[in-house]
Write a protein that holds these residues in place. Sequence first.
Motif, PDB file in Angstrom:
ATOM      1  N   LEU B  85      -1.694 -12.609  -5.617  1.00  7.81           N
ATOM      2  CA  LEU B  85      -2.566 -12.027  -4.598  1.00  7.81           C
ATOM      3  C   LEU B  85      -2.353 -10.521  -4.656  1.00  7.81           C
ATOM      4  N   SER B  86      -3.436  -9.790  -4.891  1.00 13.44           N
ATOM      5  CA  SER B  86      -3.279  -8.354  -5.134  1.00 13.44           C
ATOM      6  C   SER B  86      -2.818  -7.596  -3.893  1.00 13.44           C
ATOM      7  N   CYS B  87      -2.960  -8.206  -2.716  1.00  8.34           N
ATOM      8  CA  CYS B  87      -2.483  -7.524  -1.500  1.00  8.34           C
ATOM      9  C   CYS B  87      -0.963  -7.487  -1.447  1.00  8.34           C
ATOM     10  N   GLN B  88      -0.323  -8.313  -2.252  1.00 12.39           N
ATOM     11  CA  GLN B  88       1.143  -8.379  -2.208  1.00 12.39           C
ATOM     12  C   GLN B  88       1.795  -7.548  -3.310  1.00 12.39           C
ATOM     13  N   ILE B  89       0.976  -6.896  -4.135  1.00 10.56           N
ATOM     14  CA  ILE B  89       1.533  -6.057  -5.206  1.00 10.56           C
ATOM     15  C   ILE B  89       1.453  -4.596  -4.757  1.00 10.56           C
ATOM     16  N   ILE B  90       2.597  -4.040  -4.440  1.00  8.38           N
ATOM     17  CA  ILE B  90       2.625  -2.666  -3.931  1.00  8.38           C
ATOM     18  C   ILE B  90       2.854  -1.717  -5.106  1.00  8.38           C
ATOM     19  N   ILE B  91       2.011  -0.698  -5.170  1.00  8.21           N
ATOM     20  CA  ILE B  91       2.030   0.190  -6.331  1.00  8.21           C
ATOM     21  C   ILE B  91       3.095   1.277  -6.194  1.00  8.21           C
ATOM     22  N   GLY B  92       3.833   1.459  -7.266  1.00  9.74           N
ATOM     23  CA  GLY B  92       4.808   2.541  -7.358  1.00  9.74           C
ATOM     24  C   GLY B  92       4.818   3.030  -8.798  1.00  9.74           C
ATOM     25  N   PRO B  93       5.629   4.043  -9.091  1.00 10.25           N
ATOM     26  CA  PRO B  93       5.641   4.617 -10.444  1.00 10.25           C
ATOM     27  C   PRO B  93       5.889   3.561 -11.523  1.00 10.25           C
ATOM     28  N   ALA B  94       6.676   2.539 -11.191  1.00  9.84           N
ATOM     29  CA  ALA B  94       7.018   1.524 -12.191  1.00  9.84           C
ATOM     30  C   ALA B  94       5.814   0.691 -12.613  1.00  9.84           C
ATOM     31  N   LEU B  95       4.739   0.762 -11.836  1.00  8.50           N
ATOM     32  CA  LEU B  95       3.573  -0.072 -12.156  1.00  8.50           C
ATOM     33  C   LEU B  95       2.446   0.731 -12.810  1.00  8.50           C
ATOM     34  N   ASP B  96       2.727   1.966 -13.199  1.00  2.00           N
ATOM     35  CA  ASP B  96       1.686   2.774 -13.859  1.00  2.00           C
ATOM     36  C   ASP B  96       1.139   2.008 -15.061  1.00  2.00           C
ATOM     37  N   GLY B  97      -0.176   1.910 -15.130  1.00  2.00           N
ATOM     38  CA  GLY B  97      -0.802   1.244 -16.262  1.00  2.00           C
ATOM     39  C   GLY B  97      -0.960  -0.258 -16.102  1.00  2.00           C
TER      40      GLY B  97
END
Lengths: 413, 107
Positions: B85-97
């Motif tokens: 569920l994309s609401c549970q994926i929080i974006i941070g530098p580690a997820l670039d790309g």
Amino acid sequence: MSARTLVIAGASCAGVQLAASAREMGFDGPIVMVGDEPHLPYQRPPLSKGVLNGRTAVDQIGLRGPAFYDEQRIELLLGRRAVALDVAARRVTLDDGSALAYDHLAITTGARARVLALPGAALDGVLSLRSLDDALRIAGELGRVRRVCVIGGGFIGLETASALTARGIHVTVVETQTRLLPRSFTPRLSKYIADVHWHRGVNVLCGRGVRAFLGTSRVEAVELDDGHRVECDLVVTGIGVIPNTEWARAAGLPGDRDGALLVDTRGHTPVPGVLAAGDCVAMPSPFTARPGRPVRLESIQAANDGARAAAATLVGRDAPCVAVPWFWSEQHDLKLQMTGLGEASDTLVLRGRPDDHRFTAFHLRDGRVAAAHSVNRPAEHLLSRKLVAAGVAIDAERLADESFDLKSTLAPV
Amino acid sequence: MPAIHYILKDGAVRTVDVRDGLSVMEAAVHANVRGIDAECGGSCACATCHVYVAEADLDRLPPPDELEAEMLDAVAAERRPTSRLSCQIIIGPALDGLTVEVPATQS
């Protein structure tokens, strides 16, 4: 399609969905959206949840990003409100005296918080919670308040109580009815919710009204109708809403007894060229005890689905709204998810144990699933929506038996 | 700002630069990425922000918690090992790309 102008009165969830769906369905005329608040259209559910408990930042709650409105050619007139409607001339007058001509008008003006007209209601620190500004005002008070009195034991009141409790504030909830969530929940579920709040330190007072707010310049206490005083330094009222439809009803649009505009399942008002959706409408629902009776459903689902149906109507497609109602709430560590309309249900069946804080209460009407209230059982909630939509007939004992596979009651698609 | 790639239903790729702290769902909704409905606004209540995470990116994400895992059982499109569920994926530098694919349907 001809470039006819759509005016959307109300920059609400329903308004934005209607505009987005209209564009997606090929409406290529000018769209002008009027909103009385200064903010870009935003989501309301987080206001009484994440915004108050500090988990959600204001820039997270936009319904769409700022670029959306330009990309979709939606002209936003913010800080302005529709005040009059001339259905013969197809013209809306705004509060700054300007007028907008329309070919299609969509009314998505939502509702405003009811206020308590009681002595002391004008004191500082007596607030209601409906808008982003309301939520920011309350959040801004939290650093210096210790005791909050919440008036109203409905969803807004209880979510507020929960969010404030999580910030270490002592909360008292006052509800005039003899139990919490009286319109939505059965006595047994009301008791369950009251117990959860009680165990989290919320002082719950039911069956008592408010006589006055006491204080000199700022509220210091709430006086109840039994003479009891609730000492507090902030009051938040959550006692229901009033549809923002006076201006439209003055132009002859019919409303129900609460003032909600009457629409059909395609979003039509009886006036040619005027559609409506969201919290300000009452629409016939097949899910009531008397199917076809108009109901006003104050939920994101009703706003989105009603707006999509109205957008379809706008572009000449026939896609009536027959969606099963659902909504949710968050209180303490409970995720409450509800579907269907439990009114006039005759049997309540529990699946799972309330003591575990993971269960679903199914409401049966004539042996069929009419509604379901789930606590921390999101997958069962999603399945319940299908059971309600299909009006599945089910034996109460089987329903209560957790080893019985509920999915098997749905016909294969 | 980390960039998130969304593979749309028609195969096109939308790349969105997102500030840290937003969820993959919020970033999609703000940028009007079609196919992520997110009807509950991100409170893990509706399962209409389902995405397939690119297999190569899966290791970069913490696994779904119990509630999310349960919700994933009820998504409208096929559930795959890469479903989130994309609401549970929080974006941070580690997820670039990070690359996610939008499923055929959400409801």
